[in-house]
Design an enzyme around this catalytic site. Sequence first.
Site, PDB file in Angstrom:
ATOM      1  CG  HIS A  68      -5.422  -2.472   0.152  1.00  0.00           C
ATOM      2  ND1 HIS A  68      -4.752  -2.100  -0.997  1.00  0.00           N
ATOM      3  CD2 HIS A  68      -4.850  -1.753   1.152  1.00  0.00           C
ATOM      4  CE1 HIS A  68      -3.837  -1.192  -0.714  1.00  0.00           C
ATOM      5  NE2 HIS A  68      -3.871  -0.968   0.588  1.00  0.00           N
ATOM      6  CG  ASP A 117      -6.519  -3.119  -3.619  1.00  0.00           C
ATOM      7  OD1 ASP A 117      -7.283  -2.402  -2.951  1.00  0.00           O
ATOM      8  OD2 ASP A 117      -5.279  -3.027  -3.568  1.00  0.00           O
ATOM      9  CB  SER A 120      -0.938  -0.032   1.205  1.00  0.00           C
ATOM     10  OG  SER A 120      -1.932   0.961   1.091  1.00  0.00           O
TER      11      SER A 120
END
Length: 838
Positions: free
Chosen positions: A813, A781, A692
């Site tokens: 995610h 995601d 991320s």
Amino acid sequence: MDVFSDKSKSISLISMMARIYTHSTITCSTNLGFFRSSHLHLHLRRPIFLRTLALPLTKTQSSCKTWIRRFVAMDSSGTDSAKELHVGLDSTTEEEYATQSKLLQEFMSVPTIDKAWIFNSGSGTQAMVSMSQANLLANKRRKFMLSAHISKEESGNQSVNFHWAPFPIEMTGASAFVPSPSGLKLLVIRNPENESPTKFEIWNSSQLEKEFHIPQKVHGSVYLDGWFEGISWNSDETRVAYVAEEPSLPKPTFDHLGYYKKENSLDKDIGSWKGQGDWEDEWGEAYAGKKQPALFVLDVDSGEVEHIKGVPRSISVGQVVWSPNSKGSTQFLVFAGWLGDKRKLGLKYCYNRPCAIYAIKCTEPKDDSNEAFPIHNLTKSISNGFSPRFSKDGKFLLFLSAKGAVDSGAHCSTESLHKISWPSDGKLPESTNIVDVIEVVNCPEDGCFPGLYVTGLLSDPWLSDGHTLILSSYWRSCRVILSLNLISGEISRVSPNDSDYSWNVLALDGDNIVAVSSSPVSVPEIKYGKKVLDPSRKPSWHWSNIQKPIFKCSEKVTSGLSSLQFKILNVPVSNVSECLTEGAKKPIEAIYVSSSKTKENGKCDPLVVVLHGGPHSVAPCSFSKQLAYLSSIGYSLLIVNYRGSLGFGEDALQSLPGKVGSQDVNDVLSAVDHAVGMGLADPSRITVLGGSHGGFLTTHLIGQAPDKFVAAAARNPVCNIASMVGITDIPDWCFFEAYGDQIHYTEAPSPEDMSLFHQISPISHISKVKTPTLFLLGTMDLRVPISNGFQYVRALQEKGVEVKVLVFPNDNHPLDRPQTDYESFLNIAVWFNKYCKL
């Protein structure tokens, strides 16, 4: 001889088949071995195009054999030659996959301690611990319970013994289990996987008492995610309040000819179908298919379910608790509510969404009026309130607030704690007076309380005095247990002051504490904190180790961890400008994990720089199965908590927005140079790993410092904010982290906005990248959609940079499903080994 009798030849032949068919370079990887896998992944690489082809062996193995035999015939006739082809898995690499997979599986099987409850009865004190363990074959987490009898010796040594049951009990199919306040009943909830009903079971100490099936027309799945989750018994244990998905709005129906059927039509046309109806907004990442959480109450005796009316659909409810049950007073349901009347921006991991504490009157079970009562907003004067808890005496309501996040725009920030007086007669006033209990800490003094970073409270967080609250919070790079005296306002550290381990409170046993403690090099352990009074009558806690461990690790895991050590490094920040606040000028921290055998041969082990996401999150000094596995195979770790991380005060956190891609990158490089300068790392064997925003930093680092890292791995990375802003569930994040404020946020970014987004993104440094990089991407995601990673991958391929991509079709995610987690870190290890020559 049949070509399928030799596994390596089979892989080579399938590689050859795909090579001939696509005229592309191929790398192959298997999950859990060639013939034990449900899928064989063929990663087909072209100069500007990359995709993953999955062949289900269980269904197509015979056809694969036919195709391969045809290509074998071609090869034997001289039409093509396998020797001329590049094969991704040579025998050495395949052997490494086999070796590493065995050790990784041992680490992945280490259980996780999730929750605990303490029950005091005539037979003494009992503990019940909820645990989970990865089930690779089912690709789910196996849940089970372990119970123990607690005996306490009143002698001077303050010893405590947990007498564990001989075996845990697996809770097959259970979504949640919630003991009643007395501990005499246990509610078990089983959420449906399709159109079947939700099941509620009430158990006593010896058997199942009742079971209720709640059909989909009443409500959908019960929310159990930690945000909207709220399952609360009332005090007399006759009713349970909870949050579940409200039934979907009616959809149009068409008959077999496509004619619209009126809602009151009695025709039973076997060929009819339901249309899609109007699209409804969702709460983003991890909430696919969930649109409207609502309040329900189950009558434990009759099984009847009441949908609490009066809450507008613009409010998504969660975290419900019952108000105190005083004689003659009205009982309320108190809950947190998030406004979603306009666009529902992503909520998972985002504390910057406006929310309030509400109360609504709850009817008596025999009241058939079905009246919708008015809803009361108890926190009108504050922008954020969640996690409501009543004091033991019922005189006040306590709640947490992330108003700093709402007011600034940061998705997470330093929290505050507040209380409201609760009327004894149950008559709520028009306005409430909110009292600040703990305020936001901006610039903590060295060694002092850095502020609250809690995110949630125990269901019963009080000691017996009724005014001392026990909670867990981040304190720089550790998680600690704190006590808060609501009368004096004093905050003290309950977990040992000299411990660099992370501690988390699980449950309270009267005035004693059951906690879990771990470090990067030690698996989680149950600890028991016994309250003692010093001569000044101030409480302190004597911590005992539980003699028998709650679970036993395999010999390989124990051996792998035995030589590891860790320490927390203070790293001075570089390029400090005068315009920074004092809190933003202080050193950052990095957790350094290494083997005690490091430098035995005069050389450091290769280093993995580990970067957390967020950016407003933190990498705590706690056990991670995945990172412990990397440490055990010969890597040192440098886990960096750059400025912007939680646990260091609000000034340091708020110094990063508007400077992402520069300040955070410099902090990481400062930490790496600091480790190299201390002789802790070999500068020629440094890799970087992040997901991320950690992936944002990973891809930034290989562009801004192209000669620093020999290999990189990025999990669902933010690579181009300009292409992300229009498709993510958190477009406001893009504006806030780019500009440092939320006034620029718009659903229609200008060319100037897009130019800035590109400028601060890793893709703006793509021309300098030469580091071999592994990408791990999830198709589902919604936070950083997969196209963002693919744009960066294709640009690297066009440049000729070595790239490997794994795509997980059913993951969102976090990439945390057991098989995904396993395959990700298996490939990370093999990828890093290749370039570190480990």
